[in-house]
Design a protein around this motif. Structure first.
Motif, PDB file in Angstrom:
ATOM      1  N   VAL A  46      20.156  71.399  22.254  1.00 18.41           N
ATOM      2  CA  VAL A  46      19.708  72.762  22.554  1.00 18.41           C
ATOM      3  C   VAL A  46      18.231  72.755  22.932  1.00 18.41           C
ATOM      4  CG1 VAL A  46      19.266  75.053  21.567  1.00 18.41           C
ATOM      5  CG2 VAL A  46      21.463  73.931  21.183  1.00 18.41           C
ATOM      6  N   CYS A  47      17.415  72.068  22.147  1.00 18.13           N
ATOM      7  CA  CYS A  47      15.976  72.027  22.400  1.00 18.13           C
ATOM      8  C   CYS A  47      15.663  71.427  23.759  1.00 18.13           C
ATOM      9  CB  CYS A  47      15.259  71.228  21.316  1.00 18.13           C
ATOM     10  SG  CYS A  47      15.305  72.009  19.711  1.00 18.13           S
ATOM     11  N   LEU A  88       9.194  73.230  19.079  1.00 17.52           N
ATOM     12  CA  LEU A  88       7.736  73.119  19.166  1.00 17.52           C
ATOM     13  C   LEU A  88       7.294  71.665  19.307  1.00 17.52           C
ATOM     14  CD1 LEU A  88       6.549  75.747  16.549  1.00 17.52           C
ATOM     15  CD2 LEU A  88       6.263  75.827  19.026  1.00 17.52           C
ATOM     16  N   ARG A  89       7.924  70.793  18.554  1.00 19.11           N
ATOM     17  CA  ARG A  89       7.587  69.364  18.625  1.00 19.11           C
ATOM     18  C   ARG A  89       7.891  68.812  20.013  1.00 19.11           C
ATOM     19  NH1 ARG A  89      10.151  64.600  18.301  1.00 19.11           N
ATOM     20  NH2 ARG A  89       9.064  62.845  17.395  1.00 19.11           N
ATOM     21  N   GLU A  90       9.071  69.107  20.520  1.00 20.04           N
ATOM     22  CA  GLU A  90       9.466  68.615  21.843  1.00 20.04           C
ATOM     23  C   GLU A  90       8.547  69.184  22.926  1.00 20.04           C
ATOM     24  OE1 GLU A  90      11.939  66.416  22.838  1.00 20.04           O
ATOM     25  OE2 GLU A  90      12.346  65.968  20.742  1.00 20.04           O
ATOM     26  N   ALA A  92       5.429  70.139  22.556  1.00 20.78           N
ATOM     27  CA  ALA A  92       4.128  69.467  22.418  1.00 20.78           C
ATOM     28  C   ALA A  92       4.173  68.078  23.032  1.00 20.78           C
ATOM     29  CB  ALA A  92       3.734  69.387  20.948  1.00 20.78           C
ATOM     30  N   LEU A  93       5.263  67.360  22.830  1.00 20.86           N
ATOM     31  CA  LEU A  93       5.396  66.024  23.422  1.00 20.86           C
ATOM     32  C   LEU A  93       5.434  66.095  24.950  1.00 20.86           C
ATOM     33  CD1 LEU A  93       7.957  64.351  20.980  1.00 20.86           C
ATOM     34  CD2 LEU A  93       5.520  63.821  21.235  1.00 20.86           C
ATOM     35  N   LEU A  94       6.156  67.068  25.499  1.00 18.87           N
ATOM     36  CA  LEU A  94       6.187  67.240  26.956  1.00 18.87           C
ATOM     37  C   LEU A  94       4.799  67.560  27.496  1.00 18.87           C
ATOM     38  CD1 LEU A  94       9.443  69.262  27.685  1.00 18.87           C
ATOM     39  CD2 LEU A  94       8.865  67.005  28.539  1.00 18.87           C
ATOM     40  N   PHE A  95       4.084  68.414  26.804  1.00 17.48           N
ATOM     41  CA  PHE A  95       2.733  68.781  27.219  1.00 17.48           C
ATOM     42  C   PHE A  95       1.809  67.562  27.184  1.00 17.48           C
ATOM     43  CE2 PHE A  95      -1.524  70.590  26.355  1.00 17.48           C
ATOM     44  CZ  PHE A  95      -1.664  71.325  27.525  1.00 17.48           C
ATOM     45  N   GLN A  96       1.925  66.773  26.125  1.00 14.74           N
ATOM     46  CA  GLN A  96       1.112  65.567  26.008  1.00 14.74           C
ATOM     47  C   GLN A  96       1.432  64.588  27.137  1.00 14.74           C
ATOM     48  OE1 GLN A  96       1.694  63.394  22.379  1.00 14.74           O
ATOM     49  NE2 GLN A  96      -0.047  62.070  22.727  1.00 14.74           N
TER      50      GLN A  96
END
Length: 105
Positions: A46-47, A88-90, A92-96
């Protein structure tokens, strides 16, 4: 097994609108509560699908974001905070990853 889950989730979220939000959420909850997949696997599917639909396709209008946000909030209430935390974690990882790619160019 995971490909089937991802395809099912993607199919559901591609159909998502304000008019059928309740129906799609019911079908997602069946996936979360079923015995075929773990909650972690469904959460991940889903995320990732939500992020693919919203982050990678910048052509989406603001109006489609409301059903996605409502989906996340409802899943958070029905399944638990881990759903929202995972998104939120996913994100943030995409943004990074995006920032690191820009720095390399």
């Amino acid at each position: 097994k995971h490909d089937k889950l991802k395809a099912t989730v993607k199919s559901l979220l591609n159909k998502l609108s304000e008019g059928n939000l309740s129906t799609i959420l019911t079908q997602l909850l069946v996936l979360f509560n079923g015995a075929e997949y773990s909650r972690f696997d469904v959460t991940t599917a889903v995320c990732r699908t939500l992020l693919e639909c919203t982050v990678e396709d910048v052509r989406l209008g603001v109006m489609i974001m409301y059903p996605y946000a409502a989906t996340v909030r409802t899943l958070q209430l029905m399944i638990g905070n881990n759903v929202a935390a995972h998104i939120l974690r996913e994100a943030a990882l995409l943004f990074q990853q995006h920032l690191e790619a820009r720095e390399r160019h």
